[in-house]
Design an enzyme around this catalytic site. Structure first.
Site, PDB file in Angstrom:
ATOM      1  N   ARG A 109       0.761  -1.364   0.105  1.00 14.38           N
ATOM      2  CA  ARG A 109       0.048   0.203   0.064  1.00 14.38           C
ATOM      3  C   ARG A 109       0.833   1.292   0.017  1.00 14.38           C
ATOM      4  O   ARG A 109       1.757   1.332   1.032  1.00 14.38           O
ATOM      5  CB  ARG A 109      -0.799   0.101   1.185  1.00 14.38           C
ATOM      6  CG  ARG A 109      -1.473   1.323   1.523  1.00 14.38           C
ATOM      7  CD  ARG A 109      -2.895   1.259   0.621  1.00 14.38           C
ATOM      8  NE  ARG A 109      -3.544   2.698   1.132  1.00 14.38           N
ATOM      9  CZ  ARG A 109      -4.640   3.037   1.604  1.00 14.38           C
ATOM     10  NH1 ARG A 109      -5.013   2.089   2.534  1.00 14.38           N
ATOM     11  NH2 ARG A 109      -5.252   4.303   1.773  1.00 14.38           N
ATOM     12  N   ARG A 120      -5.597   1.258  -4.870  1.00 14.25           N
ATOM     13  CA  ARG A 120      -4.882   0.788  -3.647  1.00 14.25           C
ATOM     14  C   ARG A 120      -4.799  -0.827  -3.584  1.00 14.25           C
ATOM     15  O   ARG A 120      -5.701  -1.405  -4.221  1.00 14.25           O
ATOM     16  CB  ARG A 120      -5.306   1.170  -2.192  1.00 14.25           C
ATOM     17  CG  ARG A 120      -6.554   0.877  -1.651  1.00 14.25           C
ATOM     18  CD  ARG A 120      -7.561   1.398  -1.305  1.00 14.25           C
ATOM     19  NE  ARG A 120      -7.628   2.752  -1.446  1.00 14.25           N
ATOM     20  CZ  ARG A 120      -8.309   3.856  -0.798  1.00 14.25           C
ATOM     21  NH1 ARG A 120      -8.600   3.699   0.195  1.00 14.25           N
ATOM     22  NH2 ARG A 120      -8.230   4.924  -1.392  1.00 14.25           N
ATOM     23  N   ASP A 123      -6.819  -2.008   1.681  1.00 17.38           N
ATOM     24  CA  ASP A 123      -7.180  -0.853   2.272  1.00 17.38           C
ATOM     25  C   ASP A 123      -8.069  -1.394   3.576  1.00 17.38           C
ATOM     26  O   ASP A 123      -8.774  -2.409   3.203  1.00 17.38           O
ATOM     27  CB  ASP A 123      -8.077   0.206   1.899  1.00 17.38           C
ATOM     28  CG  ASP A 123      -8.542   1.390   2.721  1.00 17.38           C
ATOM     29  OD1 ASP A 123      -7.695   1.908   3.379  1.00 17.38           O
ATOM     30  OD2 ASP A 123      -9.884   1.553   2.397  1.00 17.38           O
ATOM     31  N   ASP A 125      -9.693  -0.686   7.375  1.00 19.79           N
ATOM     32  CA  ASP A 125     -10.695   0.069   8.155  1.00 19.79           C
ATOM     33  C   ASP A 125     -11.145  -0.540   9.427  1.00 19.79           C
ATOM     34  O   ASP A 125     -11.731  -1.461   9.237  1.00 19.79           O
ATOM     35  CB  ASP A 125     -11.653   1.070   7.495  1.00 19.79           C
ATOM     36  CG  ASP A 125     -10.830   1.849   6.320  1.00 19.79           C
ATOM     37  OD1 ASP A 125      -9.798   2.538   6.672  1.00 19.79           O
ATOM     38  OD2 ASP A 125     -11.364   1.980   5.230  1.00 19.79           O
TER      39      ASP A 125
END
Length: 190
Positions: A109, A120, A123, A125
């Site tokens: 990344r 990307r 990712d 989160d």
């Protein structure tokens, strides 16, 4: 009566599970969003999940279905593959965030300081961390844009515990966003 085979089985159990069974460790359900649109996105998500499980001591993982979704915010890029993982962790939310960011770097990344919606390789989160509300300079939970994104809500709905405080809101938002033509979402087989 304890047999030798029983002792051998106990030695093969992960340290996190041993502490959980012994009642020493407090576990929190973490809900982690995965997204990727560079390279083999499905494999990137599987690799990130595997690294997360190994490095976090996560137990009882449950991964949602995978979804192909249109990009949000910056449309001149490939579609994303998204999923959500629910797992029980003993590390703090900040420790989890640090670990996830290290995994992102390990998987290639590169953050674009001028475009947070840029393509990307992976990712990760933190969407929810138990029922906690967290507002710090580095982390906001529940994820601040979660209720605007169908590609987060649909897989989250699949793995969210029935007794979670936000379950009803997640379900209602899922149905509301199903009529949004700007958020294309298709389940995919992996």
């Amino acid at each position: 009566m304890i047999r030798d085979n029983d002792l051998l089985s106990w030695t093969q159990v992960s340290w996190a599970y041993k502490l959980l069974v012994l009642g020493i460790m407090k576990m929190t359900d973490a809900y982690i969003g995965f997204g990727a649109n560079i390279g083999d996105s499905v494999q990137q998500i599987f690799d990130a999940k595997q690294q997360l499980l190994i490095r976090s001591g996560c137990v009882e993982p449950e991964l949602s279905a995978f979804y192909l979704s249109s990009p949000v915010g910056y449309s001149d890029q490939p579609y994303f593959v998204n999923a959500v993982l629910r797992c029980s962790v003993s590390i703090s939310s900040i420790e989890l965030l640090n670990l996830m960011q290290a995994i992102e770097v390990d998987l290639g990344r590169v953050r674009d300081a001028n475009n947070r919606n840029a393509p990307r390789t992976i990712d990760l989160d933190i969407l929810l961390y138990g029922n906690q509300v967290i507002e710090s300079p580095r982390l906001v939970v529940p994820h601040p844009r979660m209720f605007e994104r169908r590609f987060v809500l649909e897989p989250l709905r699949e793995v969210l515990n029935d007794n979670h405080a936000l379950r009803r809101s997640v379900i209602e938002s899922c149905y509301a966003l199903r009529n949004c033509n700007d958020q294309i979402l298709h389940p995919i087989q992996c």
